[in-house]
Design a protein around this motif. Sequence first.
Motif, PDB file in Angstrom:
ATOM      1  N   VAL A   1      -8.312   8.388  -8.527  1.00 18.33           N
ATOM      2  CA  VAL A   1      -7.073   9.370  -7.574  1.00 18.33           C
ATOM      3  C   VAL A   1      -6.887   8.653  -6.750  1.00 18.33           C
ATOM      4  O   VAL A   1      -7.547   8.108  -5.892  1.00 18.33           O
ATOM      5  CB  VAL A   1      -8.026  11.388  -7.458  1.00 18.33           C
ATOM      6  N   GLU A   2      -5.575   8.542  -6.790  1.00 25.78           N
ATOM      7  CA  GLU A   2      -4.967   8.410  -5.654  1.00 25.78           C
ATOM      8  C   GLU A   2      -5.058   8.934  -3.369  1.00 25.78           C
ATOM      9  O   GLU A   2      -4.437  10.220  -4.127  1.00 25.78           O
ATOM     10  CB  GLU A   2      -3.369   7.326  -5.552  1.00 25.78           C
ATOM     11  N   VAL A   3      -5.311   8.209  -3.241  1.00 28.01           N
ATOM     12  CA  VAL A   3      -5.523   9.000  -1.262  1.00 28.01           C
ATOM     13  C   VAL A   3      -4.460   8.273  -1.009  1.00 28.01           C
ATOM     14  O   VAL A   3      -4.405   6.971  -1.524  1.00 28.01           O
ATOM     15  CB  VAL A   3      -6.567   9.120  -0.893  1.00 28.01           C
TER      16      VAL A   3
ATOM     17  N   VAL B   1     -12.500  -9.224  -8.926  1.00 25.78           N
ATOM     18  CA  VAL B   1     -10.375  -9.706  -9.087  1.00 25.78           C
ATOM     19  C   VAL B   1     -10.107  -8.210 -10.129  1.00 25.78           C
ATOM     20  O   VAL B   1     -10.376  -7.951 -11.101  1.00 25.78           O
ATOM     21  CB  VAL B   1     -10.509 -10.917  -9.663  1.00 25.78           C
ATOM     22  N   VAL B   2      -9.621  -7.565  -8.875  1.00 27.32           N
ATOM     23  CA  VAL B   2      -8.116  -6.314  -9.726  1.00 27.32           C
ATOM     24  C   VAL B   2      -7.066  -7.570 -10.689  1.00 27.32           C
ATOM     25  O   VAL B   2      -6.551  -7.307  -9.236  1.00 27.32           O
ATOM     26  CB  VAL B   2      -8.637  -4.927  -8.889  1.00 27.32           C
ATOM     27  N   ALA B   3      -6.599  -6.647 -12.001  1.00 29.52           N
ATOM     28  CA  ALA B   3      -5.236  -6.908 -12.360  1.00 29.52           C
ATOM     29  C   ALA B   3      -4.687  -6.126 -12.909  1.00 29.52           C
ATOM     30  O   ALA B   3      -5.263  -5.612 -13.820  1.00 29.52           O
ATOM     31  CB  ALA B   3      -5.412  -8.459 -12.648  1.00 29.52           C
ATOM     32  N   ALA B   4      -3.310  -6.344 -12.929  1.00 26.65           N
ATOM     33  CA  ALA B   4      -3.191  -5.236 -14.284  1.00 26.65           C
ATOM     34  C   ALA B   4      -2.489  -5.991 -14.850  1.00 26.65           C
ATOM     35  O   ALA B   4      -1.193  -7.264 -14.387  1.00 26.65           O
ATOM     36  CB  ALA B   4      -2.211  -3.799 -13.278  1.00 26.65           C
TER      37      ALA B   4
ATOM     38  N   VAL C   1      -5.829   3.448  -3.109  1.00 29.91           N
ATOM     39  CA  VAL C   1      -5.598   3.460  -2.123  1.00 29.91           C
ATOM     40  C   VAL C   1      -4.279   1.939  -2.247  1.00 29.91           C
ATOM     41  O   VAL C   1      -4.555   1.184  -3.532  1.00 29.91           O
ATOM     42  CB  VAL C   1      -5.634   3.164  -0.600  1.00 29.91           C
ATOM     43  N   LYS C   2      -2.922   2.340  -2.124  1.00 29.42           N
ATOM     44  CA  LYS C   2      -1.732   1.555  -2.356  1.00 29.42           C
ATOM     45  C   LYS C   2      -2.305   0.112  -1.575  1.00 29.42           C
ATOM     46  O   LYS C   2      -2.193   0.591  -0.309  1.00 29.42           O
ATOM     47  CB  LYS C   2      -0.346   1.745  -2.640  1.00 29.42           C
ATOM     48  N   ALA C   3      -2.198  -1.122  -2.084  1.00 22.51           N
ATOM     49  CA  ALA C   3      -2.731  -2.314  -1.703  1.00 22.51           C
ATOM     50  C   ALA C   3      -1.310  -2.257  -0.466  1.00 22.51           C
ATOM     51  O   ALA C   3      -0.137  -1.884  -1.060  1.00 22.51           O
ATOM     52  CB  ALA C   3      -2.328  -3.245  -2.365  1.00 22.51           C
TER      53      ALA C   3
ATOM     54  N   LEU D   1      -3.076  -0.709  -7.142  1.00 19.23           N
ATOM     55  CA  LEU D   1      -3.764  -0.017  -6.053  1.00 19.23           C
ATOM     56  C   LEU D   1      -5.551  -0.324  -5.655  1.00 19.23           C
ATOM     57  O   LEU D   1      -6.081  -0.737  -7.100  1.00 19.23           O
ATOM     58  CB  LEU D   1      -4.145   1.804  -6.955  1.00 19.23           C
ATOM     59  N   VAL D   2      -5.701  -0.293  -5.563  1.00 19.21           N
ATOM     60  CA  VAL D   2      -7.708  -0.889  -4.079  1.00 19.21           C
ATOM     61  C   VAL D   2      -8.236   0.712  -4.076  1.00 19.21           C
ATOM     62  O   VAL D   2      -8.016   1.092  -4.010  1.00 19.21           O
ATOM     63  CB  VAL D   2      -6.443  -1.946  -3.484  1.00 19.21           C
ATOM     64  N   PRO D   3      -9.554  -0.044  -4.906  1.00 17.47           N
ATOM     65  CA  PRO D   3     -10.757   0.852  -4.029  1.00 17.47           C
ATOM     66  C   PRO D   3     -10.612   1.265  -2.659  1.00 17.47           C
ATOM     67  O   PRO D   3     -10.973   0.493  -1.899  1.00 17.47           O
ATOM     68  CB  PRO D   3     -11.718   0.048  -4.716  1.00 17.47           C
TER      69      PRO D   3
END
Length: 434
Positions: A98-100, A139-142, A229-231, A237-239
């Motif tokens: 869920v985006e905040v 590492v998060v990548a899309a 949340v948007k980086a 989107l990052v935690p």
Amino acid sequence: MAKDLRSFIAELEAVSPEEIARVTKPISPRYEITALLTQLEKQKRFPLLFCENIEGSDAPVVVNVQASRKLMALALQCKPEELATKFTERQGKPIAPVEVKDAPVHEVVKGDADVDLTKVPLLTHYDVNAAPYITAGIVVAADPDSGVRNTSYNRLMMARKRELRIFMAVGRHLWTLHNKLERRKEPLPIAIVIGVHPLFSLGAQAFTPSTEDEYAVIGGMMEEALRVVKAKTVPILVPADAEMVIEGKILPDVRREEGPFGEFTGHAVSKADRQVIEVTAITHRRNYIFQDVHAGYTEHKLMGAVPREAALIKAVRQTVPTVKNVCMPVSGNCRFHAYISIAKRTPGQAKNAICAAFAADMLLKHVIVVDDDIDVFDEEQVLWAVSNRFQADHGLVVIPNAQGSELDPSAGPGGVNAKMGLDATKPLTGFARS
């Protein structure tokens, strides 16, 4: 309340305060924490270690968050021997993130000239290490085409204030994403997440197809939607509740020297040219906690065991439905060895289980299959079964020239090695030995 590193530490202090050790005296990030962990390991003690006063830094350092099955069982709310089962159960119930708009991880934002990795308490574990490393960075990548997110642990060497060098295993998801964009001459945007609840860590290591969003897997592991949340500088989107996020991009067609580095095998891997990350921003909580995983110590060996055990049980059960349990022991670095217990019904099932295990996990090097009266989490029982139920002339399986781990110091070029399976099960009554 969101599940984060702080909530886990608070829970641990409330229910198992003996599982935390706090260091209040000043301690150096260069070798001294390693020395302390060495002494604790010699005493067979594996507490979450909270170092409150790091020399040269205003942030504390936490290590050993997943250094025992007891700690992970507390996070997953189960018994230590039920970890793989509980992991599989939660992995099968993903929850979309869920985006905040507002997030603790954006309380402090550093970009452009303010980016300085030397201000972060990166640790140097051994004198063979070429530089300080980030070892607990996820590492998060899309995927640039599908948008599906991938999460992975990668070792990250600090090279300059705004430069990291990364080791990516060939063929894994992150390597594939970078390779796809590199062919287009484009950088791969990434975010490096540091300081998370152990359930986040477990979910990030789940074995998933490249089409499955790993943020949803993490949500299922935590049994609540991951807040994102948007980086600030990359389209990711990052935690929201992480302690720190390092934003950047893996550059195309750029390789620079990384290593040596003391790895989980107890050996130092040699230096080689690796991909380069240009850091574009660092965001963190106002009073952030820096998380580290000490290479080669119990946490490093154990933290990936539960996801691998869960994946092995699932894979082997497709061939041998009577699998009881799987253990990837610390003594085998939790990557190269597996103990599998089965309720044997036909003579060849143990060998089928061995073959299924090797097919499911290419890093596996040795597999021992025992009967279901043996507790695979008790290594003495497993070795007893080998001593009393194994005969090499009919119970040994050897597969030469198979793909293994590049980090195996005894392997050939590219990680090619020989794999060995031991059938340490009893012969069935009325059958010849299997």
